[in-house]
Write an enzyme that holds these catalytic residues in place. Sequence first.
Site, PDB file in Angstrom:
ATOM      1  N   GLU A   1     -50.035  37.438 -77.226  1.00  0.00           N
ATOM      2  CA  GLU A   1     -50.439  36.374 -78.140  1.00  0.00           C
ATOM      3  C   GLU A   1     -50.819  35.099 -77.383  1.00  0.00           C
ATOM      4  O   GLU A   1     -51.819  34.445 -77.704  1.00  0.00           O
ATOM      5  CB  GLU A   1     -49.302  36.070 -79.129  1.00  0.00           C
ATOM      6  CG  GLU A   1     -48.914  37.263 -79.997  1.00  0.00           C
ATOM      7  CD  GLU A   1     -47.785  38.081 -79.402  1.00  0.00           C
ATOM      8  OE1 GLU A   1     -46.992  38.641 -80.181  1.00  0.00           O
ATOM      9  OE2 GLU A   1     -47.700  38.171 -78.146  1.00  0.00           O
TER      10      GLU A   1
ATOM     11  N   CYS B   1     -42.616  37.978 -80.645  1.00  0.00           N
ATOM     12  CA  CYS B   1     -41.203  37.768 -80.308  1.00  0.00           C
ATOM     13  C   CYS B   1     -40.701  36.439 -80.866  1.00  0.00           C
ATOM     14  O   CYS B   1     -41.460  35.493 -81.074  1.00  0.00           O
ATOM     15  CB  CYS B   1     -40.985  37.849 -78.800  1.00  0.00           C
ATOM     16  SG  CYS B   1     -41.786  36.535 -77.851  1.00  0.00           S
TER      17      CYS B   1
ATOM     18  N   CYS C   1     -43.281  33.854 -79.114  1.00  0.00           N
ATOM     19  CA  CYS C   1     -44.705  33.923 -79.458  1.00  0.00           C
ATOM     20  C   CYS C   1     -44.958  33.524 -80.904  1.00  0.00           C
ATOM     21  O   CYS C   1     -46.039  33.035 -81.229  1.00  0.00           O
ATOM     22  CB  CYS C   1     -45.236  35.337 -79.201  1.00  0.00           C
ATOM     23  SG  CYS C   1     -45.335  35.753 -77.445  1.00  0.00           S
TER      24      CYS C   1
ATOM     25  N   ALA D   1     -43.256  76.944 -56.918  1.00  0.00           N
ATOM     26  CA  ALA D   1     -43.167  77.000 -55.460  1.00  0.00           C
ATOM     27  C   ALA D   1     -42.996  78.440 -55.026  1.00  0.00           C
ATOM     28  O   ALA D   1     -42.639  79.308 -55.838  1.00  0.00           O
ATOM     29  CB  ALA D   1     -41.997  76.161 -54.950  1.00  0.00           C
TER      30      ALA D   1
ATOM     31  N   ARG E   1     -47.067  58.629 -63.286  1.00  0.00           N
ATOM     32  CA  ARG E   1     -45.992  57.960 -62.549  1.00  0.00           C
ATOM     33  C   ARG E   1     -46.089  56.446 -62.732  1.00  0.00           C
ATOM     34  O   ARG E   1     -45.097  55.756 -62.930  1.00  0.00           O
ATOM     35  CB  ARG E   1     -46.103  58.255 -61.051  1.00  0.00           C
ATOM     36  CG  ARG E   1     -45.417  59.471 -60.541  1.00  0.00           C
ATOM     37  CD  ARG E   1     -45.538  59.505 -59.005  1.00  0.00           C
ATOM     38  NE  ARG E   1     -45.318  60.831 -58.476  1.00  0.00           N
ATOM     39  CZ  ARG E   1     -45.488  61.161 -57.201  1.00  0.00           C
ATOM     40  NH1 ARG E   1     -45.911  60.243 -56.333  1.00  0.00           N
ATOM     41  NH2 ARG E   1     -45.254  62.397 -56.785  1.00  0.00           N
TER      42      ARG E   1
END
Length: 365
Positions: A47, A73, A82, A160, A182
């Site tokens: 915001e 918030c 905000c 594997a 990730r």
Amino acid sequence: MSEALALAERALTLSNPNPRVGCVIANADGHVLGRGFTQQAGGPHAEVMALRDAQAQGLSVAGATAWVTLEPCAHHGRTGPCCEALAQAGIARVVAACTDPNPQVAGQGFARLAAAGVVVDIGAGAPAARELNIGFFSRMLRRTPWVRMKIAASLDGRTALDDGRSQWITDAPARTDGHAWRARACAVLTGIGTVLQDDPLLDVRLAPTTRQPHLALVDSRLQLPLTARLFGPQRQLLVYTASDDAAKADALRARGATVVRLPGRTPGTAAKVDLADMLADLATREVNELHVEAGTQLNGSLLREGLVDELLVYLAPKLIGAGMGMARLGPLADLADAQAIEYRAVEPVGPDLRILARIPGRDRF
């Protein structure tokens, strides 16, 4: 709201542990006055960024509508509220996708906006906004991270060879895509078996990011070598153990690791890390999404204990035959006892397939 959601996606690898939020401020004619998305923790929220954008253009936002993907918030955290910034700027209406699950907000932002005379509408774009912040909602409502298990395997489910070699089952595009997943996580989790076998970095190298996710390691007997590549200056390393070896723990701390002793609570489990307690501890450390890249043993333990929310599986177009599987499960007494999953998306990534699947019911919180 669609544009605000697109802006929120730009905070995907940036705003952790804060939620990914986008904001668009427009006048009654639909002309956009300002745009913004949440910056790094401690930086301005969406915001404020949108208000600054309008100000930089010399545009007044008095009487305008702010479209925002999460409730503004209402508390003083790393930044100011905000909701106050919007009201003081003269915003007349706020359209928010959903309520902030943070107990420090949880409707208070809407209440303070209404008290300032701002019209509040809630609900547009809610499913997409919640999905974008599934980890934040999980941490706030369940007090545990959203656990996503990443697996790279052959079409016959081998991760594997029998001797542990796994580089590389999938092709380069899938590995790059995996690094992007990730990058969006707050932390990457692995087990000591993977570290001893591969000595991985488990950082983000193949995708753009402004931050490295923390590392979490399940190391019940404190076997982590002091020379392991997991140690790094730009990220926190959390070592979860059941060991009471104070000398080894001190040596790891001297290398920069945080050692957390969380043994199982019953005699039969005291030699192993309590995985549920580990997730609760990670939540207190503001981990929203936990990205698991581990071996068959830790994968099996997390699944058996019902701690996995989502599976991110890359399947390579090859057959390996004998080798290690995705997770050590079973043996099952009946096929009806198999772990059910729901496919959410199946997409080609280079020559491989990426499957996003969810454990049924895990997102109902």
